[in-house]
Write a protein that holds these residues in place. Structure first.
Motif, PDB file in Angstrom:
ATOM      1  N   LYS A  94       0.842  -1.215   0.000  1.00  0.00           N
ATOM      2  CA  LYS A  94       0.000   0.000   0.000  1.00  0.00           C
ATOM      3  C   LYS A  94       0.873   1.260   0.000  1.00  0.00           C
ATOM      4  CE  LYS A  94      -0.910   1.405   4.058  1.00  0.00           C
ATOM      5  NZ  LYS A  94      -0.434   2.367   5.059  1.00  0.00           N
ATOM      6  N   ASP A  95       1.924   1.257   0.802  1.00  0.00           N
ATOM      7  CA  ASP A  95       2.794   2.439   0.889  1.00  0.00           C
ATOM      8  C   ASP A  95       3.493   2.709  -0.451  1.00  0.00           C
ATOM      9  OD1 ASP A  95       2.018   2.593   3.500  1.00  0.00           O
ATOM     10  OD2 ASP A  95       3.906   1.888   4.349  1.00  0.00           O
ATOM     11  N   LEU A  96       3.955   1.625  -1.107  1.00  0.00           N
ATOM     12  CA  LEU A  96       4.653   1.842  -2.387  1.00  0.00           C
ATOM     13  C   LEU A  96       3.683   2.291  -3.475  1.00  0.00           C
ATOM     14  CD1 LEU A  96       7.498  -0.818  -2.653  1.00  0.00           C
ATOM     15  CD2 LEU A  96       7.452   1.379  -1.492  1.00  0.00           C
ATOM     16  N   ARG A  97       2.425   1.857  -3.367  1.00  0.00           N
ATOM     17  CA  ARG A  97       1.408   2.369  -4.301  1.00  0.00           C
ATOM     18  C   ARG A  97       1.311   3.899  -4.150  1.00  0.00           C
ATOM     19  NH1 ARG A  97      -3.395   3.225  -2.500  1.00  0.00           N
ATOM     20  NH2 ARG A  97      -3.599   1.432  -1.129  1.00  0.00           N
ATOM     21  N   ILE A  98       1.293   4.375  -2.909  1.00  0.00           N
ATOM     22  CA  ILE A  98       1.198   5.827  -2.675  1.00  0.00           C
ATOM     23  C   ILE A  98       2.478   6.520  -3.152  1.00  0.00           C
ATOM     24  CG2 ILE A  98       0.838   7.631  -0.937  1.00  0.00           C
ATOM     25  CD1 ILE A  98      -0.591   5.449   0.801  1.00  0.00           C
ATOM     26  N   VAL A  99       3.627   5.881  -2.885  1.00  0.00           N
ATOM     27  CA  VAL A  99       4.910   6.440  -3.350  1.00  0.00           C
ATOM     28  C   VAL A  99       4.878   6.622  -4.863  1.00  0.00           C
ATOM     29  CG1 VAL A  99       7.354   5.879  -3.749  1.00  0.00           C
ATOM     30  CG2 VAL A  99       6.359   5.498  -1.486  1.00  0.00           C
ATOM     31  N   LEU A 100       4.445   5.571  -5.571  1.00  0.00           N
ATOM     32  CA  LEU A 100       4.512   5.620  -7.041  1.00  0.00           C
ATOM     33  C   LEU A 100       3.538   6.632  -7.615  1.00  0.00           C
ATOM     34  CD1 LEU A 100       5.081   1.829  -7.791  1.00  0.00           C
ATOM     35  CD2 LEU A 100       6.754   3.677  -7.959  1.00  0.00           C
ATOM     36  N   SER A 101       2.367   6.789  -6.977  1.00  0.00           N
ATOM     37  CA  SER A 101       1.445   7.791  -7.528  1.00  0.00           C
ATOM     38  C   SER A 101       1.964   9.198  -7.224  1.00  0.00           C
ATOM     39  CB  SER A 101       0.003   7.570  -7.072  1.00  0.00           C
ATOM     40  OG  SER A 101      -0.130   7.930  -5.734  1.00  0.00           O
ATOM     41  N   THR A 102       2.648   9.370  -6.098  1.00  0.00           N
ATOM     42  CA  THR A 102       3.245  10.682  -5.794  1.00  0.00           C
ATOM     43  C   THR A 102       4.382  10.975  -6.781  1.00  0.00           C
ATOM     44  OG1 THR A 102       2.660  10.382  -3.480  1.00  0.00           O
ATOM     45  CG2 THR A 102       4.307  12.056  -3.939  1.00  0.00           C
ATOM     46  N   ALA A 103       5.207   9.955  -7.063  1.00  0.00           N
ATOM     47  CA  ALA A 103       6.310  10.132  -8.022  1.00  0.00           C
ATOM     48  C   ALA A 103       5.764  10.454  -9.410  1.00  0.00           C
ATOM     49  CB  ALA A 103       7.170   8.873  -8.053  1.00  0.00           C
ATOM     50  N   GLU A 104       4.647   9.814  -9.735  1.00  0.00           N
ATOM     51  CA  GLU A 104       3.996  10.061 -11.042  1.00  0.00           C
ATOM     52  C   GLU A 104       3.611  11.543 -11.166  1.00  0.00           C
ATOM     53  OE1 GLU A 104       3.732   7.632 -13.220  1.00  0.00           O
ATOM     54  OE2 GLU A 104       2.528   8.696 -14.712  1.00  0.00           O
ATOM     55  N   GLU A 105       3.016  12.074 -10.080  1.00  0.00           N
ATOM     56  CA  GLU A 105       2.628  13.503 -10.098  1.00  0.00           C
ATOM     57  C   GLU A 105       3.851  14.401 -10.268  1.00  0.00           C
ATOM     58  OE1 GLU A 105       0.593  14.080  -6.359  1.00  0.00           O
ATOM     59  OE2 GLU A 105      -0.856  12.521  -6.912  1.00  0.00           O
ATOM     60  N   LEU A 106       5.004  13.925  -9.816  1.00  0.00           N
ATOM     61  CA  LEU A 106       6.233  14.730  -9.887  1.00  0.00           C
ATOM     62  C   LEU A 106       7.052  14.440 -11.147  1.00  0.00           C
ATOM     63  CD1 LEU A 106       7.330  14.258  -6.143  1.00  0.00           C
ATOM     64  CD2 LEU A 106       6.488  16.381  -7.158  1.00  0.00           C
ATOM     65  N   ASP A 107       6.513  13.566 -12.046  1.00  0.00           N
ATOM     66  CA  ASP A 107       7.258  13.133 -13.249  1.00  0.00           C
ATOM     67  C   ASP A 107       8.611  12.549 -12.875  1.00  0.00           C
ATOM     68  OD1 ASP A 107       5.414  13.763 -15.198  1.00  0.00           O
ATOM     69  OD2 ASP A 107       6.044  15.870 -15.261  1.00  0.00           O
ATOM     70  N   LEU A 108       8.614  11.753 -11.818  1.00  0.00           N
ATOM     71  CA  LEU A 108       9.886  11.240 -11.287  1.00  0.00           C
ATOM     72  C   LEU A 108       9.970   9.723 -11.483  1.00  0.00           C
ATOM     73  CD1 LEU A 108      12.400  12.017  -9.452  1.00  0.00           C
ATOM     74  CD2 LEU A 108      11.007  11.161  -7.562  1.00  0.00           C
ATOM     75  N   PRO A 109      11.002   9.226 -12.165  1.00  0.00           N
ATOM     76  CA  PRO A 109      11.136   7.771 -12.265  1.00  0.00           C
ATOM     77  C   PRO A 109      11.724   7.182 -10.981  1.00  0.00           C
ATOM     78  CG  PRO A 109      12.909   8.858 -13.484  1.00  0.00           C
ATOM     79  CD  PRO A 109      12.066   9.957 -12.878  1.00  0.00           C
ATOM     80  N   LEU A 110      11.095   6.111 -10.488  1.00  0.00           N
ATOM     81  CA  LEU A 110      11.656   5.357  -9.347  1.00  0.00           C
ATOM     82  C   LEU A 110      11.666   3.883  -9.774  1.00  0.00           C
ATOM     83  CD1 LEU A 110       9.803   6.953  -6.248  1.00  0.00           C
ATOM     84  CD2 LEU A 110      12.130   7.432  -7.031  1.00  0.00           C
TER      85      LEU A 110
END
Ligand code: NAP
Length: 296
Positions: free
Chosen positions: A240-256
């Motif tokens: 669940k936490d990584l899902r939130i991380v990835l959607s936040t990174a998506e908003e920032l146009d950031l590849p993780l």
């Protein structure tokens, strides 16, 4: 001022955190969706409530420690939620790990009713919750943070103001990237050692004394070797936490890229039924992928 505190969500984390508040002398009103989990707290002197609304009516500060963003929305803004029982001046402290975006939305809704909110997620695991040694990262107004500092000090050791609403949650997301990738490093190192024929206890002894040491290694390594998969921190929560991380990174146009892979690795373990086990059950996904079992 001696605050009356309400506590909502008496799970692996919430129960010991609320016990520590009682130990520090606070008067507590508690509510948990599964009512039976309130008994232990009531035996220690807490007052049980019939809803989050009633908790709010009886408290100056209400702490929530539930699972995910929709759960916080439900107990705060839903029917019989905190907002329905709130008076101007109430402070809501959400200590769950949820989306920074949703935190900001909830804080705005509460502000319209004169209620202040802090996002104050934690790290340190169930051990930190039991020993009141959590690290707590806080977002919201600084003056509200300062008012609540003694309450945080009853549950944690390192308490840090991170900035406006959502910045506590944002800090926690960075933490979770590091937690998840450390976990995978431990699993891969241990399965390599096992298949190469090393004594895993000796391996652990050596590497915990050197540059590879981490919280994951020293806390989860021994559990992996023993085959103890009990949570701690549930595998499904990290997913669940990584899902939130990835959607936040998506908003920032950031590849993780490695975090995205780890998110999928956790999905593999979930698909095998390990969601409610501790994150160390990640070793099971590695065993499956390598068709090799660590001997225990
Ligand atoms: P947990 O043991 O599964 O407890 C979850 C709690 O949330 C339970 O009291 C549960 O009630 C309640 N809940 C869930 N959905 C709800 C809803 N819709 N309405 C009302 N109550 C609801 O989880 P936990 O480990 O304590 O984790 C709680 C939070 O802390 C999570 O956000 C997690 O990511 C974070 N966290 C956990 C750890 C850790 O090591 N465990 C460390 C840092 C942060 P029921 O009893 O009725 O199910």
């Amino acid at each position: 001022m001696e605050y009356k505190i309400g506590f909502i969500g008496l799970g692996i984390m919430g129960k010991p955190m609320s016990k520590n508040l009682i130990k520090s002398g606070y008067h507590l009103t508690v509510w948990n969706r599964t009512a039976s989990k309130m008994k232990e707290l009531v035996d220690l002197g807490a007052k049980p409530a019939s809803s989050p609304k009633e908790v709010a009516e009886k408290s100056d500060i209400v702490i929530t420690m539930v699972t995910d963003s929709p759960d916080v929305e439900k107990v705060v803004l839903g029917p019989s939620g905190i907002i329905e029982g709130s008076m101007e001046g109430l402070i809501v402290i959400d200590m769950s790990t949820i989306s920074p975006e949703i935190t900001r939305r909830i804080a705005k809704k509460l502000e319209e009713k004169g209620v202040e909110m802090l996002d104050a997620p934690v790290t340190g695991g169930d051990v930190g919750a039991i020993n009141a040694t959590l690290s707590i990262m806080v977002g919201g107004k600084r003056e509200v943070f300062e008012k609540c500092l003694p309450v945080f000090q009853a549950m944690g050791k390192k308490i840090t103001y991170m900035g406006e609403h959502g910045m506590g949650q944002t800090t926690k997301l960075c933490n979770q990237v590091m937690v998840a990738l450390n976990l995978q490093a431990v699993c891969e190192g241990l399965i390599l050692g096992a298949k190469a024929g090393l004594d895993l206890n000796k391996l652990l002894e050596v590497v915990t004394a050197g540059a590879a040491n981490s919280w994951a290694l020293s806390n989860l390594g021994p559990k992996i070797i023993k085959g103890d998969l009990e949570p701690g921190f549930k595998l499904g929560m990290l997913q669940k936490d990584l899902r939130i991380v990835l959607s936040t990174a998506e908003e920032l146009d950031l590849p993780l890229p490695v975090t995205a892979l780890m998110h999928q690795m956790l999905r593999i373990a979930q698909a095998d039924g390990y969601s409610e086990k501790g994150t160390q059950a990640m070793i099971k996904a590695m065993e499956k992928l390598s068709n090799y079992r660590i001997n225990y």
